[in-house]
Design an enzyme around this catalytic site. Structure first.
Site, short mmCIF file in Angstrom:
data_model
loop_
_atom_site.label_atom_id
_atom_site.label_comp_id
_atom_site.label_asym_id
_atom_site.label_seq_id
_atom_site.Cartn_x
_atom_site.Cartn_y
_atom_site.Cartn_z
N ASP A 33 44.31 62.85 36.48
CA ASP A 33 45.13 61.63 36.56
C ASP A 33 44.32 60.36 36.32
O ASP A 33 44.85 59.25 36.43
CB ASP A 33 45.84 61.55 37.92
CG ASP A 33 44.85 61.48 39.08
OD1 ASP A 33 43.63 61.51 38.82
OD2 ASP A 33 45.30 61.40 40.23
N GLY A 34 43.04 60.52 36.02
CA GLY A 34 42.22 59.34 35.70
C GLY A 34 41.37 58.85 36.85
O GLY A 34 40.48 58.01 36.66
N GLU A 35 41.62 59.34 38.07
CA GLU A 35 40.80 58.89 39.21
C GLU A 35 39.36 59.36 39.02
O GLU A 35 39.10 60.41 38.44
CB GLU A 35 41.37 59.45 40.52
CG GLU A 35 42.69 58.78 40.90
CD GLU A 35 43.27 59.31 42.20
OE1 GLU A 35 42.81 60.34 42.72
OE2 GLU A 35 44.23 58.67 42.70
N GLN A 87 33.48 34.89 42.08
CA GLN A 87 34.64 34.51 42.91
C GLN A 87 34.17 34.37 44.36
O GLN A 87 34.55 35.14 45.23
CB GLN A 87 35.72 35.57 42.79
CG GLN A 87 36.35 35.59 41.40
CD GLN A 87 37.48 36.60 41.32
OE1 GLN A 87 38.23 36.78 42.26
NE2 GLN A 87 37.59 37.27 40.19
N HIS A 122 25.05 35.62 41.01
CA HIS A 122 25.54 34.31 40.58
C HIS A 122 25.29 33.23 41.62
O HIS A 122 24.90 32.11 41.28
CB HIS A 122 27.02 34.37 40.21
CG HIS A 122 27.52 33.08 39.68
ND1 HIS A 122 27.07 32.57 38.48
CD2 HIS A 122 28.37 32.17 40.18
CE1 HIS A 122 27.65 31.40 38.27
NE2 HIS A 122 28.44 31.14 39.29
N ASP A 161 24.02 24.37 31.70
CA ASP A 161 24.56 23.42 32.68
C ASP A 161 23.52 23.24 33.78
O ASP A 161 22.52 23.97 33.84
CB ASP A 161 25.91 23.88 33.25
CG ASP A 161 25.83 25.29 33.83
OD1 ASP A 161 24.84 25.59 34.51
OD2 ASP A 161 26.74 26.09 33.58
N LYS A 184 26.87 16.85 30.67
CA LYS A 184 28.19 16.44 30.17
C LYS A 184 28.35 14.95 30.40
O LYS A 184 28.08 14.46 31.49
CB LYS A 184 29.28 17.14 30.99
CG LYS A 184 30.03 18.19 30.26
CD LYS A 184 31.16 18.74 31.12
CE LYS A 184 31.50 20.12 30.60
NZ LYS A 184 32.27 20.90 31.48
N ASP A 210 20.61 31.49 30.76
CA ASP A 210 21.69 31.46 31.76
C ASP A 210 21.68 32.78 32.51
O ASP A 210 21.08 33.76 32.04
CB ASP A 210 23.04 31.24 31.05
CG ASP A 210 24.10 30.65 31.99
OD1 ASP A 210 23.82 30.47 33.19
OD2 ASP A 210 25.21 30.38 31.51
#
Ligand code: R5P
Length: 284
Positions: A33-35, A87, A122, A161, A184, A210
């Site tokens: 099933d893809g798991e 995030q 990050h 940046d 900027k 970066d």
């Protein structure tokens, strides 16, 4: 014993070689099933180092599966590329701090005395979400050494940046060359320009540095700006080659000379290995 997760098999092998330790045989496949199906086939040693980057949701599941196999054991867990690290703040109401959710889920599997390592995560503040000892390793000196071997003409290292200028500074200081970042300037409500803050890149070879290249948008824009500022040749250096979709096409169309990245993610451009950096950190 080194366990190389599905996304870090080559890096796991390289670290095992540097440390002269066993590399566990694991099976990574799928159920009908893809798991995800994960099995550590080798007999487990007392001291275990797991190395596995998590660029996709499936990689996160597979990491949790590996940690479940190892539950109750003190381990060193290396997540060279820590997915969702961008995030780390709530930008809109109702959004999760996904980086924290990742850390909390992983942390719950780790026994006392376990340690976590990331590479140029990050934002290092993410590591505060672990209750275990956590350290971020810096691959900027390795990228700098590679730049030093390239025989560039009057080179300068520029970050796209201000946020990434620390990496540019580390690399440039190691090579004894100039560094800067793209600043900027807003001229009106609609007009924004970007240019190196202090350095004149005209006639010089530029390396844009970066932490990651994802869609390639940031780097493609930086290449165009530096070329229109008269840079001679423009190279890219990055720790994590996420390189989604058509990122490479964008960078080539923007006129990049070449791209140097590490093997925190295993891509064609991953020519600088972080294996020694990891080996030194986890060496007993
Ligand atoms: C941003 O803060 C990061 O350091 C990178 O500049 C960014 O994530 C690169 O993303 P993209 O390649 O999608 O522009």
């Amino acid at each position: 014993m080194i366990i190389g997760g599905p996304s870090s098999q080559l890096l796991g092998g390289r670290v095992a070689k540097v440390l002269n330790e066993d590399l566990a045989l694991c099976e990574y496949s799928s159920f009908p099933d893809g798991e995800a199906y994960t099995q550590v086939c080798s007999y487990l040693d007392d001291e275990i180092v797991v190395i596995h980057s998590t660029p996709s949701d499936r990689d996160i599941i597979q990491l949790l599966q590996l940690l479940d196999v190892l539950r109750g054991r003190r381990i060193d867990l290396v997540i060279p590329y820590f997915g969702y690290a961008r995030q780390d703040k709530q930008f809109k109401p109702g959004e999760p701090l996904s980086a924290r959710a990742m850390a909390v889920a992983i942390d719950a599997f780790l026994a006392e005395g376990s340690r976590i390592y990331t590479v140029n995560i990050h934002d290092r503040s993410v590591l505060k979400n672990f209750s275990h000892e956590a350290e971020d390793l810096d691959a900027a000196p390795l990228l700098a050494d590679e730049v030093g071997r390239m025989g560039l003409d009057d080179p300068v290292i520029i970050s796209p940046d201000e946020g990434a200028v620390r990496m540019a500074k580390v690399a440039a200081t190691r090579l004894g060359i100039d560094y800067d970042y793209l600043e900027k300037t807003r001229h009106s409500g609609t007009e924004v320009s970007m240019a190196p803050k202090e350095i004149d890149a005209r006639g010089r070879d530029v390396v844009i540095l970066d932490d990651m290249i994802a869609t390639g948008g940031t780097m493609a824009q930086a290449i165009s700006i530096l070329k229109s500022n008269g840079a001679k040749r423009v190279y890219l250096g990055s720790v994590h080659p996420v390189l989604t979709g058509n990122a490479v096409l964008k960078l080539c169309r923007a006129g990049v000379e070449s791209i140097i990245t590490t093997d925190t993610l295993e891509k064609a451009v991953s020519t600088v290995s972080v294996a020694r950096l990891i080996a030194e950190a986890v060496r007993p």
